[in-house]
Design a protein around this motif. Sequence first.
Motif, PDB file in Angstrom:
ATOM      1  N   SER A  89       0.845  -1.184   0.000  1.00 32.18           N
ATOM      2  CA  SER A  89       0.000   0.000   0.000  1.00 32.18           C
ATOM      3  C   SER A  89       0.888   1.243   0.000  1.00 32.18           C
ATOM      4  N   SER A  90       0.569   2.211   0.809  1.00 34.30           N
ATOM      5  CA  SER A  90       1.361   3.449   0.846  1.00 34.30           C
ATOM      6  C   SER A  90       1.207   4.125   2.190  1.00 34.30           C
TER       7      SER A  90
ATOM      8  N   VAL B 150      -3.371 -11.414   6.793  1.00 32.35           N
ATOM      9  CA  VAL B 150      -3.234 -10.272   5.887  1.00 32.35           C
ATOM     10  C   VAL B 150      -2.191  -9.312   6.454  1.00 32.35           C
ATOM     11  N   ILE B 151      -1.195  -8.996   5.633  1.00 31.03           N
ATOM     12  CA  ILE B 151      -0.136  -8.071   6.035  1.00 31.03           C
ATOM     13  C   ILE B 151      -0.102  -6.916   5.037  1.00 31.03           C
ATOM     14  N   ILE B 152      -0.248  -5.704   5.537  1.00 38.51           N
ATOM     15  CA  ILE B 152      -0.249  -4.508   4.707  1.00 38.51           C
ATOM     16  C   ILE B 152       1.042  -3.731   4.936  1.00 38.51           C
ATOM     17  N   PHE B 153       1.780  -3.475   3.874  1.00 33.42           N
ATOM     18  CA  PHE B 153       2.975  -2.638   3.957  1.00 33.42           C
ATOM     19  C   PHE B 153       2.615  -1.220   3.545  1.00 33.42           C
ATOM     20  N   ARG B 154       3.042  -0.256   4.348  1.00 31.94           N
ATOM     21  CA  ARG B 154       2.811   1.157   4.034  1.00 31.94           C
ATOM     22  C   ARG B 154       4.153   1.896   4.000  1.00 31.94           C
ATOM     23  N   PRO B 155       4.925   1.677   2.936  1.00 30.51           N
ATOM     24  CA  PRO B 155       6.223   2.345   2.841  1.00 30.51           C
ATOM     25  C   PRO B 155       6.071   3.820   2.513  1.00 30.51           C
ATOM     26  N   GLY B 156       7.125   4.575   2.806  1.00 24.86           N
ATOM     27  CA  GLY B 156       7.144   5.986   2.447  1.00 24.86           C
ATOM     28  C   GLY B 156       7.640   6.135   1.023  1.00 24.86           C
TER      29      GLY B 156
END
Length: 242
Positions: free
Chosen positions: A123-124, A154-160
Amino acid sequence: MHVELTALVLGATGATGRHILNEVLLSERFTRVGEYGRSLTPETKLPQTKGKLEQKKIDFENLDQAAWKQGNWDVVFIALGTTRAAAGSAEAFERIDREYVLNAARAAKSDDPTRKQRLIYVSSSGANAKAHFLYMKSKGLTEQGLVSMGYDDVIIFRPGALLNAERKESRIFEKIAMPLFALATQVTDRIGISVDTVGKSIRIAGELGSQGIPANLKVTETFDSHSYTVIGNAEALKLATL
């Protein structure tokens, strides 16, 4: 002894997806890997796969769900995405950025109730279903849709900001701002991350699952009675060092 896993990578030709695919192919934990997409990674850009990679061109507008479910994937990595400029309109952006992702995740989900599946979505930072900015709102709504599907983990990545990213389309804002983001990473771990580090962190999460990720590197959130794991920029940086 580690359990062997199968993995499906969607969006593998994108800036982040290519690093996820490379990491998964080089991992001994993943013994069978699928790359599904509108375009596929050329063989010359792939590491030695020893025959464990299955590539399949697909039409996101007309998914053959039966064929997808035959893959019996343990881990589904989704790095699909676009920008409004690249899509051409807000409607096209939402179709690609959200509908394609949700339809693909639905197609990859097994009908076997005894099979445990893990879903990892890129994701973001700033994703929020109630945001006024279309990009962040779409990411937030996509997260909610994925969480509601009933995957076991469920694993959500929110990188910069993604540093050193090679993109198909030109993003003027990124070209201007990226040097500033790179400088900012010298004083904070919450603004930017190199795209290869994101790929490594995501692969590790795919192997460990939510339960195996150290408690200080994750946040558990809940939507529609479903719990899921969120990994932010700073946490992704640390996870990649494990």
